[in-house]
Design an enzyme around this catalytic site. Structure first.
Site, mmCIF file in Angstrom:
data_model
loop_
_atom_site.group_PDB
_atom_site.id
_atom_site.type_symbol
_atom_site.label_atom_id
_atom_site.label_comp_id
_atom_site.label_asym_id
_atom_site.label_seq_id
_atom_site.Cartn_x
_atom_site.Cartn_y
_atom_site.Cartn_z
ATOM 1 N N GLY A 58 0.780 -1.367 0.198
ATOM 2 C CA GLY A 58 0.109 0.006 0.154
ATOM 3 C C GLY A 58 0.776 1.365 0.070
ATOM 4 O O GLY A 58 0.363 2.194 -0.444
ATOM 5 N N ASP A 114 1.040 3.271 4.547
ATOM 6 C CA ASP A 114 -0.090 3.839 3.889
ATOM 7 C C ASP A 114 -1.040 4.470 4.888
ATOM 8 O O ASP A 114 -1.472 5.315 5.005
ATOM 9 C CB ASP A 114 -0.801 2.938 2.913
ATOM 10 C CG ASP A 114 -1.119 1.455 3.407
ATOM 11 O OD1 ASP A 114 -0.634 1.161 4.585
ATOM 12 O OD2 ASP A 114 -1.690 0.883 2.650
ATOM 13 N N ASP A 117 -5.276 1.313 10.737
ATOM 14 C CA ASP A 117 -6.694 1.260 11.018
ATOM 15 C C ASP A 117 -6.857 0.620 12.356
ATOM 16 O O ASP A 117 -6.843 1.460 13.327
ATOM 17 C CB ASP A 117 -7.226 0.191 10.011
ATOM 18 C CG ASP A 117 -8.728 0.000 10.340
ATOM 19 O OD1 ASP A 117 -9.409 0.710 10.997
ATOM 20 O OD2 ASP A 117 -9.308 -0.744 9.471
ATOM 21 N N ASP A 172 -5.854 -0.158 -2.241
ATOM 22 C CA ASP A 172 -6.560 -1.089 -2.940
ATOM 23 C C ASP A 172 -7.912 -1.645 -2.579
ATOM 24 O O ASP A 172 -8.255 -1.370 -1.444
ATOM 25 C CB ASP A 172 -5.636 -2.541 -3.173
ATOM 26 C CG ASP A 172 -5.807 -3.536 -1.990
ATOM 27 O OD1 ASP A 172 -5.420 -2.900 -0.956
ATOM 28 O OD2 ASP A 172 -6.117 -4.515 -1.959
ATOM 29 N N ARG A 178 -5.285 1.108 -7.015
ATOM 30 C CA ARG A 178 -4.120 1.388 -6.357
ATOM 31 C C ARG A 178 -3.766 2.715 -7.111
ATOM 32 O O ARG A 178 -2.959 3.511 -6.804
ATOM 33 C CB ARG A 178 -2.836 0.601 -6.240
ATOM 34 C CG ARG A 178 -3.128 -0.488 -5.371
ATOM 35 C CD ARG A 178 -2.084 -1.212 -4.995
ATOM 36 N NE ARG A 178 -1.998 -2.630 -4.460
ATOM 37 C CZ ARG A 178 -2.410 -2.789 -2.927
ATOM 38 N NH1 ARG A 178 -2.082 -1.838 -2.249
ATOM 39 N NH2 ARG A 178 -2.318 -4.131 -2.756
HETATM 40 P P1 5GP Z 1 -4.291 -2.211 10.433
HETATM 41 O O1 5GP Z 1 -3.395 -3.283 11.006
HETATM 42 O O2 5GP Z 1 -3.950 -0.735 10.920
HETATM 43 O O3 5GP Z 1 -5.868 -2.827 10.908
HETATM 44 O O4 5GP Z 1 -4.220 -2.044 9.073
HETATM 45 C C1 5GP Z 1 -3.096 -1.675 8.206
HETATM 46 C C2 5GP Z 1 -3.311 -2.189 6.880
HETATM 47 O O5 5GP Z 1 -4.724 -2.688 6.660
HETATM 48 C C3 5GP Z 1 -2.708 -1.056 6.138
HETATM 49 O O6 5GP Z 1 -1.522 -1.020 5.762
HETATM 50 C C4 5GP Z 1 -3.761 -1.516 4.625
HETATM 51 O O7 5GP Z 1 -2.957 -2.413 3.791
HETATM 52 C C5 5GP Z 1 -4.958 -1.958 5.160
HETATM 53 N N1 5GP Z 1 -5.918 -1.039 5.288
HETATM 54 C C6 5GP Z 1 -6.681 -0.647 6.280
HETATM 55 N N2 5GP Z 1 -7.380 0.151 6.280
HETATM 56 C C7 5GP Z 1 -7.536 0.182 4.897
HETATM 57 C C8 5GP Z 1 -8.488 1.030 4.079
HETATM 58 O O8 5GP Z 1 -9.306 1.722 4.496
HETATM 59 N N3 5GP Z 1 -8.261 0.811 2.423
HETATM 60 C C9 5GP Z 1 -7.324 -0.054 2.138
HETATM 61 N N4 5GP Z 1 -7.371 -0.142 0.930
HETATM 62 N N5 5GP Z 1 -6.734 -0.708 2.921
HETATM 63 C C10 5GP Z 1 -6.545 -0.519 4.384
#
Ligand code: 5GP
Length: 187
Positions: A58, A114, A117, A172, A178
């Site tokens: 990402g 990127d 979340d 994505d 992307r």
């Molecule tokens: P986390 O571990 O913080 O829940 O999520 C991190 C990863 O999940 C990010 O690096 C990304 O690859 C993916 N991700 C989280 N939220 C989103 C979103 O809203 N859109 C996209 N495309 N990917 C996300």
């Protein structure tokens, strides 16, 4: 690219849904310039080149724009982790798919993500990289969701957004979209 985009049949259960612009290309570029000069100033006098680690897939576009707005000596490397698969919500587990090649012992390290979340990936990266005896370790993300639960402070954040699934500018939907220049949310 128009502001609204309707997904075609390639997007399966998402087909027919609309993409709405959340952050324009212009705003992204302006914010990255600010982050770049902040990072340049913070590392200007540290005495050894910064190593910037991009988290694939990402961050590849954010990373390439950000490093070009940093005007001090730096090296780049990449790590690849996965937590989502092809879903639009976290699977709850993080796997490392590709480790960095560089030896980061005694180096100033900046990790470039990127989007943050749940914070699961960031915690995973922090735990992994803290074991490496770096000289310093900082974290940058283009986007942070407002409800993120993370037990440490991010050092650089481009934008805070509501809890929506966003695409474009490297992000994505099932590996597609992307290449959009702005950031959109799925309606
Ligand atoms: P986390 O571990 O913080 O829940 O999520 C991190 C990863 O999940 C990010 O690096 C990304 O690859 C993916 N991700 C989280 N939220 C989103 C979103 O809203 N859109 C996209 N495309 N990917 C996300």
């Amino acid at each position: 690219m128009s502001e609204k985009l309707v997904l075609n049949e390639n997007f399966g259960k998402h087909s027919g849904k609309t993409l709405k612009m959340l952050i324009s290309e212009k705003r992204i570029k302006a914010r990255i310039k600010e982050l770049g000069s902040q990072i340049s100033n913070n590392y200007r006098d540290v005495g050894s080149p910064l190593i910037v680690i991009g988290i694939l897939n990402g961050s590849f576009i954010f990373m390439s724009d950000l490093v070009r707005d940093i005007n001090i000596d730096l090296e780049v490397d990449f790590m690849r982790i996965a937590s989502y698969g092809n879903a639009t919500s976290s699977s709850g587990t993080v796997r490392m798919i590709k480790d960095i090649n560089a030896d980061i012992t005694n180096r100033h390290v900046l990790v470039v993500e990127d989007i943050v979340d749940t914070g699961l990936s960031m915690n995973f990266l922090k735990n992994r990289l803290e074991q490496a005896s770096t000289k310093s370790l900082e974290f940058a993300a283009l986007i942070m969701k407002e409800n993120t639960k993370i037990d440490f402070d991010m050092d650089y954040v481009g934008f805070e957004i509501p809890d929506k699934y966003v695409v474009g500018y490297g992000l994505d939907l099932a590996q597609k979209l992307r290449n959009l220049k702005s950031i959109y949310y799925l309606e």
